[in-house]
Design an enzyme around this catalytic site. Sequence first.
Site, PDB file in Angstrom:
ATOM      1  NE  ARG A  15      21.965  35.559  12.832  1.00  0.00           N
ATOM      2  CZ  ARG A  15      21.702  35.824  14.112  1.00  0.00           C
ATOM      3  NH1 ARG A  15      20.458  35.968  14.531  1.00  0.00           N
ATOM      4  NH2 ARG A  15      22.698  35.961  14.984  1.00  0.00           N
ATOM      5  CG  ASP A  16      21.486  39.338  15.609  1.00  0.00           C
ATOM      6  OD1 ASP A  16      20.262  39.460  15.769  1.00  0.00           O
ATOM      7  OD2 ASP A  16      22.279  39.198  16.554  1.00  0.00           O
ATOM      8  CG  HIS A 207      25.937  38.025  19.815  1.00  0.00           C
ATOM      9  ND1 HIS A 207      25.947  37.665  18.479  1.00  0.00           N
ATOM     10  CD2 HIS A 207      24.702  38.543  20.038  1.00  0.00           C
ATOM     11  CE1 HIS A 207      24.765  37.934  17.930  1.00  0.00           C
ATOM     12  NE2 HIS A 207      23.992  38.471  18.854  1.00  0.00           N
ATOM     13  CG  HIS A 209      21.759  42.410  20.663  1.00  0.00           C
ATOM     14  ND1 HIS A 209      21.132  42.666  19.463  1.00  0.00           N
ATOM     15  CD2 HIS A 209      22.123  41.109  20.608  1.00  0.00           C
ATOM     16  CE1 HIS A 209      21.105  41.574  18.723  1.00  0.00           C
ATOM     17  NE2 HIS A 209      21.705  40.598  19.400  1.00  0.00           N
ATOM     18  CB  CYS A 240      16.484  38.668  18.905  1.00  0.00           C
ATOM     19  SG  CYS A 240      15.713  37.037  18.908  1.00  0.00           S
ATOM     20  CG  ASN A 249      24.415  42.196  17.028  1.00  0.00           C
ATOM     21  OD1 ASN A 249      23.509  42.012  16.227  1.00  0.00           O
ATOM     22  ND2 ASN A 249      24.814  41.285  17.878  1.00  0.00           N
TER      23      ASN A 249
HETATM   24  P1  HMG Z   1       8.322  24.394  15.381  1.00  0.00           P
HETATM   25  O1  HMG Z   1       7.053  25.046  14.935  1.00  0.00           O
HETATM   26  O2  HMG Z   1       8.375  23.796  16.760  1.00  0.00           O
HETATM   27  O3  HMG Z   1       8.848  23.308  14.309  1.00  0.00           O
HETATM   28  O4  HMG Z   1       9.481  25.460  15.237  1.00  0.00           O
HETATM   29  P2  HMG Z   1       8.233  21.986  13.763  1.00  0.00           P
HETATM   30  O5  HMG Z   1       9.364  21.022  13.646  1.00  0.00           O
HETATM   31  O6  HMG Z   1       7.013  21.591  14.532  1.00  0.00           O
HETATM   32  O7  HMG Z   1       7.792  22.424  12.281  1.00  0.00           O
HETATM   33  C1  HMG Z   1       6.759  23.365  12.057  1.00  0.00           C
HETATM   34  C2  HMG Z   1       6.813  23.834  10.615  1.00  0.00           C
HETATM   35  O8  HMG Z   1       8.072  24.504  10.352  1.00  0.00           O
HETATM   36  C3  HMG Z   1       6.742  22.704   9.607  1.00  0.00           C
HETATM   37  O9  HMG Z   1       6.124  23.235   8.448  1.00  0.00           O
HETATM   38  C4  HMG Z   1       8.198  22.419   9.286  1.00  0.00           C
HETATM   39  O10 HMG Z   1       8.390  21.842   8.037  1.00  0.00           O
HETATM   40  C5  HMG Z   1       8.774  23.811   9.310  1.00  0.00           C
HETATM   41  P3  HMG Z   1       4.548  23.068   8.195  1.00  0.00           P
HETATM   42  O11 HMG Z   1       4.315  21.576   8.214  1.00  0.00           O
HETATM   43  O12 HMG Z   1       3.833  23.773   9.340  1.00  0.00           O
HETATM   44  O13 HMG Z   1       4.340  23.732   6.874  1.00  0.00           O
HETATM   45  N1  HMG Z   1      10.208  23.844   9.631  1.00  0.00           N
HETATM   46  C6  HMG Z   1      11.132  24.500   8.909  1.00  0.00           C
HETATM   47  N2  HMG Z   1      11.052  25.253   7.804  1.00  0.00           N
HETATM   48  C7  HMG Z   1      12.193  25.776   7.314  1.00  0.00           C
HETATM   49  N3  HMG Z   1      13.393  25.605   7.902  1.00  0.00           N
HETATM   50  C8  HMG Z   1      13.509  24.873   9.017  1.00  0.00           C
HETATM   51  C9  HMG Z   1      12.344  24.293   9.570  1.00  0.00           C
HETATM   52  N4  HMG Z   1      12.127  23.530  10.645  1.00  0.00           N
HETATM   53  C10 HMG Z   1      10.815  23.253  10.694  1.00  0.00           C
HETATM   54  N5  HMG Z   1      14.705  24.727   9.585  1.00  0.00           N
HETATM   55  C11 HMG Z   1      11.781  25.996  14.808  1.00  0.00           C
HETATM   56  C12 HMG Z   1      10.815  25.156  15.619  1.00  0.00           C
HETATM   57  C13 HMG Z   1      13.154  25.840  15.449  1.00  0.00           C
HETATM   58  C14 HMG Z   1      11.798  25.512  13.361  1.00  0.00           C
HETATM   59  C15 HMG Z   1      11.300  27.482  14.860  1.00  0.00           C
HETATM   60  O14 HMG Z   1      11.054  27.837  16.193  1.00  0.00           O
HETATM   61  C16 HMG Z   1      12.296  28.440  14.263  1.00  0.00           C
HETATM   62  O15 HMG Z   1      12.533  28.413  13.057  1.00  0.00           O
HETATM   63  N6  HMG Z   1      12.881  29.336  15.083  1.00  0.00           N
HETATM   64  C17 HMG Z   1      13.889  30.254  14.621  1.00  0.00           C
HETATM   65  C18 HMG Z   1      13.901  31.480  15.485  1.00  0.00           C
HETATM   66  C19 HMG Z   1      15.000  32.410  15.037  1.00  0.00           C
HETATM   67  O16 HMG Z   1      15.540  32.318  13.947  1.00  0.00           O
HETATM   68  N7  HMG Z   1      15.342  33.399  15.909  1.00  0.00           N
HETATM   69  C20 HMG Z   1      16.332  34.374  15.614  1.00  0.00           C
HETATM   70  C21 HMG Z   1      17.715  33.812  15.611  1.00  0.00           C
HETATM   71  S1  HMG Z   1      18.389  33.577  17.252  1.00  0.00           S
HETATM   72  C22 HMG Z   1      19.011  35.142  17.688  1.00  0.00           C
HETATM   73  O17 HMG Z   1      18.766  36.108  17.014  1.00  0.00           O
HETATM   74  C23 HMG Z   1      19.927  35.244  18.881  1.00  0.00           C
HETATM   75  C24 HMG Z   1      21.402  35.389  18.496  1.00  0.00           C
HETATM   76  O18 HMG Z   1      21.614  36.524  17.679  1.00  0.00           O
HETATM   77  C25 HMG Z   1      22.253  35.510  19.774  1.00  0.00           C
HETATM   78  C26 HMG Z   1      21.712  36.581  20.738  1.00  0.00           C
HETATM   79  O19 HMG Z   1      21.610  37.761  20.366  1.00  0.00           O
HETATM   80  O20 HMG Z   1      21.359  36.163  21.827  1.00  0.00           O
HETATM   81  C27 HMG Z   1      21.889  34.157  17.725  1.00  0.00           C
HETATM   82 MG    MG Z   2      21.807  38.554  18.437  1.00  0.00          MG
END
Ligand code: HMG
Ligand code: MG
Length: 299
Positions: A15-16, A207, A209, A240, A249
Amino acid sequence: MSLPTHVRLVEVGPRDGLQNEAQPISVTDKVRLVDDLTDAGVAYIEVGSFVSPKWVPQMAGSAEVFAHIRQQPGITYAALAPNLRGFEDALAAGVKEVAVFAAASEAFSQRNINCSISDSLQRFVPIMDAARQHGVRVRGYISCVLGCPYEGQVSAEQVAPIARELRDMGCYEVSLGDTIGTGTPGATRRLFEVVGAQVPRAELAGHFHDTYGQALANVYASLLEGINVFDSSVAGLGGCPYAKGASGNVASEDLLYMLQGLGIETGIDLDRLIAAGQRISAVLGRTSGARVARARSGQ
Ligand code: HMG
Ligand code: MG
């Protein structure tokens, strides 16, 4: 504090790690990676994310990956869910454990999930309710606990109330993420001292990196603070997409080697883990980011 006899590793490479790759990676290669990790004895594997494919295209095939992996009893196969839609998709894919993710900095929260910290926590409430109803366990993440790519310094005092809130809403564990890898061991110890006053240390994870080469030192500092769960990424994959320049990581192989040297049990077979990392690195067309793997293969 004395060191633990056992540590749990949360493998976040599929995933990450893979979420940050520019090149397409087939479902077959992702499934192979997860199966290799299962065979290496990894007890917890974060397989993918049910997030918007417009935001993180690499995670788009997560349901298909879940459909094809070989799930062994006793091993947790988890996925990220940012909202109820993501949770429902995860549930439909048969996922038994999800992770929600918040941030300690407002700017990162906006860039990563398009809402404020407080809105994100509100968004998790219906996920927690649905999870309870369906017997799904929920882990919590907080990003940018030791620094933010947009806001710079982040204090432990900013992190503690968010960790407390995630725990209070039902997360069984909260993983503190040094997303950009700028943290050092002293800051890490202070972080766990401050957050540990709000959330029991047995319910916290680290966690790290490795962007600034501090991740193993930070794990060791965390061990001294009584933290026994660490997230790591096979072959040091990843970063990320919303933290530009952040590297992967801490490599699982390097972490496992250090823990073995400390006499700490994880249940993971180092040779098989190295092989898993070598295989995915070959798919990506590069050498493994794990120093132990490179040393063993003379690369
Ligand atoms: P948004 O644009 O504000 O969402 O995004 P929305 O509710 O306005 O929806 C917009 C569109 O997205 C719509 O589709 C929804 O249906 C769709 P459209 O009408 O435009 O065709 N949608 C989805 N589609 C699939 N799955 C869903 C979903 N939700 C809405 N769940 C949202 C808000 C949260 C969805 C977006 O910002 C997002 O997906 N962000 C994810 C970012 C991400 O994954 N980042 C990496 C992971 S975090 C990380 O790596 C850190 C970590 O490792 C810890 C660390 O290292 O710190 C965990
Ligand atoms: Mg991370």
